[in-house]
Design an enzyme around this catalytic site. Structure first.
Site, mmCIF file in Angstrom:
data_model
loop_
_atom_site.group_PDB
_atom_site.id
_atom_site.type_symbol
_atom_site.label_atom_id
_atom_site.label_comp_id
_atom_site.label_asym_id
_atom_site.label_seq_id
_atom_site.Cartn_x
_atom_site.Cartn_y
_atom_site.Cartn_z
ATOM 1 N N CYS A 156 0.811 -1.230 0.000
ATOM 2 C CA CYS A 156 0.000 0.000 0.000
ATOM 3 C C CYS A 156 0.836 1.269 0.000
ATOM 4 C CB CYS A 156 -0.959 0.002 1.189
ATOM 5 S SG CYS A 156 -2.288 -1.164 0.941
HETATM 6 N N1 COA Z 1 -20.390 -8.887 8.283
HETATM 7 C C1 COA Z 1 -20.867 -8.993 9.532
HETATM 8 N N2 COA Z 1 -20.076 -9.217 10.611
HETATM 9 C C2 COA Z 1 -18.765 -9.350 10.396
HETATM 10 C C3 COA Z 1 -18.201 -9.253 9.122
HETATM 11 C C4 COA Z 1 -19.070 -9.009 8.022
HETATM 12 N N3 COA Z 1 -18.609 -8.900 6.773
HETATM 13 N N4 COA Z 1 -16.868 -9.420 9.195
HETATM 14 C C5 COA Z 1 -16.582 -9.610 10.498
HETATM 15 N N5 COA Z 1 -17.735 -9.582 11.231
HETATM 16 C C6 COA Z 1 -17.872 -9.755 12.681
HETATM 17 C C7 COA Z 1 -16.724 -10.573 13.247
HETATM 18 O O1 COA Z 1 -17.011 -11.952 13.164
HETATM 19 C C8 COA Z 1 -16.694 -10.081 14.694
HETATM 20 O O2 COA Z 1 -17.715 -10.724 15.417
HETATM 21 P P1 COA Z 1 -17.520 -11.095 16.973
HETATM 22 O O3 COA Z 1 -17.334 -9.777 17.664
HETATM 23 O O4 COA Z 1 -18.784 -11.785 17.306
HETATM 24 O O5 COA Z 1 -16.304 -11.962 17.018
HETATM 25 C C9 COA Z 1 -17.066 -8.611 14.576
HETATM 26 O O6 COA Z 1 -17.780 -8.489 13.324
HETATM 27 C C10 COA Z 1 -15.877 -7.679 14.576
HETATM 28 O O7 COA Z 1 -14.911 -8.170 13.630
HETATM 29 P P2 COA Z 1 -13.471 -7.526 13.460
HETATM 30 O O8 COA Z 1 -12.742 -8.254 12.373
HETATM 31 O O9 COA Z 1 -12.820 -7.441 14.791
HETATM 32 O O10 COA Z 1 -13.904 -6.086 12.925
HETATM 33 P P3 COA Z 1 -13.118 -4.722 12.983
HETATM 34 O O11 COA Z 1 -13.906 -3.748 13.723
HETATM 35 O O12 COA Z 1 -11.675 -4.886 13.343
HETATM 36 O O13 COA Z 1 -13.170 -4.269 11.435
HETATM 37 C C11 COA Z 1 -11.688 -4.160 9.545
HETATM 38 C C12 COA Z 1 -12.535 -5.046 10.453
HETATM 39 C C13 COA Z 1 -10.941 -5.053 8.563
HETATM 40 C C14 COA Z 1 -12.619 -3.225 8.794
HETATM 41 C C15 COA Z 1 -10.704 -3.324 10.393
HETATM 42 O O14 COA Z 1 -10.039 -4.146 11.322
HETATM 43 C C16 COA Z 1 -9.662 -2.601 9.582
HETATM 44 O O15 COA Z 1 -9.956 -1.879 8.631
HETATM 45 N N6 COA Z 1 -8.373 -2.714 9.971
HETATM 46 C C17 COA Z 1 -7.287 -2.051 9.292
HETATM 47 C C18 COA Z 1 -6.988 -2.837 8.090
HETATM 48 C C19 COA Z 1 -5.978 -2.225 7.193
HETATM 49 O O16 COA Z 1 -5.720 -1.066 7.182
HETATM 50 N N7 COA Z 1 -5.412 -3.054 6.403
HETATM 51 C C20 COA Z 1 -4.512 -2.628 5.435
HETATM 52 C C21 COA Z 1 -4.874 -3.343 4.223
HETATM 53 S S1 COA Z 1 -3.804 -2.893 2.985
#
Ligand code: COA
Length: 372
Positions: A156
């Site tokens: 990225c």
């Molecule tokens: N729909 C519904 N629920 C979902 C889901 C979806 N698509 N994906 C995950 N969940 C659920 C999970 O199972 C979890 O449930 P639980 O609390 O019962 O265990 C809950 O939602 C939270 O999941 P989590 O993965 O912890 O979500 P988050 O708040 O961390 O958000 C991202 C996920 C990926 C959006 C976030 O972590 C993020 O953007 N991180 C930075 C990533 C980044 O910058 N990456 C660089 C890539 S180049």
């Protein structure tokens, strides 16, 4: 040593849009099909059912509302869930080169430059379509630019790392002007079947023209400095590579696509990015309060809000740190460049802006710019 500027940017937007509703509908159809296939294992408790995804979660967790893709039908087919891309004969321009040429021509037109006035093309992106010949050399030939071309991948942060290479080449006189193109075709490496990340990426291509300030169009952005940092982490990875075949890997193995520990990335990268920008500005005798605009990497809205708060000690306004990920999703290294492309015209002479990317590696790259 020459003074250096970004004189223009260009943008290629793919023709297909996938809304969150369409994406979730396909995912949920896929989950139902898989759960029906393994109904006895699920009943016996030996396999967990795949839960449904939801539009509400995606928008709340990421801020993403839609994404552009180069091909949509394959992604939205619940029995396929990856783009349908036709292999092209070697005699045809490759897809990455095609979209790079479109973005580069846009940048050249805006800067009133001819391809022959450009001495270098850097193809800086998180994925390359092939091992060799370098994409940049094909793009150079298609554009008719002079000099050299090479590829580089810092995930990225590819575009900002590319800017540093381009700035150094122009500063020391080895090139009059350099194009940094970032054809981010992310849809083939996204695990569309993984609920945790199926909504993350979108496709796009950006181009940046770096050249001598002297002779550039009025209003070009002088590059006051660039700064890069990397720190190894396994929290964002993709293990696909030229050895996969010899390791007898299945291209569908989960680690042959993008995977991440999203929470850990969030926690690690926000303070790193804020500290990096603070340090970079201080090295130029500037502070966050001197900055009119932050063009930040576009992975997650809450992440950018937190970085803004860490830097400024208050919430950054939408005007100070504009968002484009609602429309484009995470476009890897192109995200901060799209933010710049869409939100630079209102800066007045002397105003300062910071471009900053952050991502796998970990890698962080920044450029401090001043409107001329
Ligand atoms: N729909 C519904 N629920 C979902 C889901 C979806 N698509 N994906 C995950 N969940 C659920 C999970 O199972 C979890 O449930 P639980 O609390 O019962 O265990 C809950 O939602 C939270 O999941 P989590 O993965 O912890 O979500 P988050 O708040 O961390 O958000 C991202 C996920 C990926 C959006 C976030 O972590 C993020 O953007 N991180 C930075 C990533 C980044 O910058 N990456 C660089 C890539 S180049």
């Amino acid at each position: 040593m020459h003074r250096v500027c970004i004189s223009s940017t260009g943008l290629y937007v793919p023709p297909h849009v996938i809304s969150n509703a369409e994406l979730v509908d396909t995912f949920n159809q896929f989950a139902d099909l898989e759960n029906a296939k393994y109904v006895s294992e699920i009943a016996a408790g030996t396999k967990a059912p795949i839960p449904h995804s939801s539009v509400e979660f995606i928008e709340k967790a990421s801020g993403i509302q839609q994404r552009y893709v180069v091909e949509k039908s394959g992604v939205l087919d619940p029995t396929r869930m990856r783009p349908r891309l036709a292999a092209r004969p070697d005699s045809e321009l490759s897809l990455m080169a095609e979209i790079s040429v479109a973005a580069a021509r846009d940048a050249l037109t805006r800067a009133d430059k001819k391809p022959g006035e450009v001495d270098g093309v850097i193809c800086a992106a998180a994925n390359m379509q092939r091992a060799y010949p370098a994409m940049a050399v094909e793009i150079q030939a298609a554009l008719g630019t002079a000099g050299f071309g090479f590829d580089m991948n810092v995930a990225c942060s590819s575009a900002t790392f590319g800017i540093e290479m381009a700035v150094n080449a122009v500063k020391c006189g080895s090139a009059r002007a350099v194009l940094v193109v970032s054809p981010e075709i992310t849809s083939p490496h996204l695990a569309w079947k993984d609920r945790d990340c199926h909504f993350i990426f979108g496709d796009v291509c950006t181009a940046i023209l770096v050249e001598r300030l002297e002779g550039a169009v009025a209003g070009a952005f002088e590059v006051l400095g660039t700064q890069l940092v990397t720190k190894f982490s396994n929290n964002i990875r993709n293990n696909a590579g030229f050895m996969s075949r010899s390791e007898d890997r299945n291209p569908d193995d989960r680690d042959q696509l993008f995977y991440q520990e999203g929470r850990k990335v969030f926690k690690d990268v926000c303070p790193m990015a804020a500290e990096h920008m603070g340090r970079h500005l201080a090295s130029l005798d500037l502070g966050p309060c001197d900055v009119r605009r932050f063009w930040l990497h576009q992975a997650n809205l809450a992440m950018n809000q937190l970085i803004g708060r860490k830097l400024l000690g208050r919430d950054a306004t939408a005007d100070e740190a504009p968002t484009i990920l609602n429309e484009f999703a995470n476009t890897a290294s192109a995200g901060s460049i799209i933010a710049f492309h869409r939100h630079h015209a209102d800066l007045i002479t002397g105003e300062i802006g910071v471009l900053c990317s952050f991502g796998a590696g970990y890698s962080i790259g920044s450029a401090v710019l001043r409107r001329s």
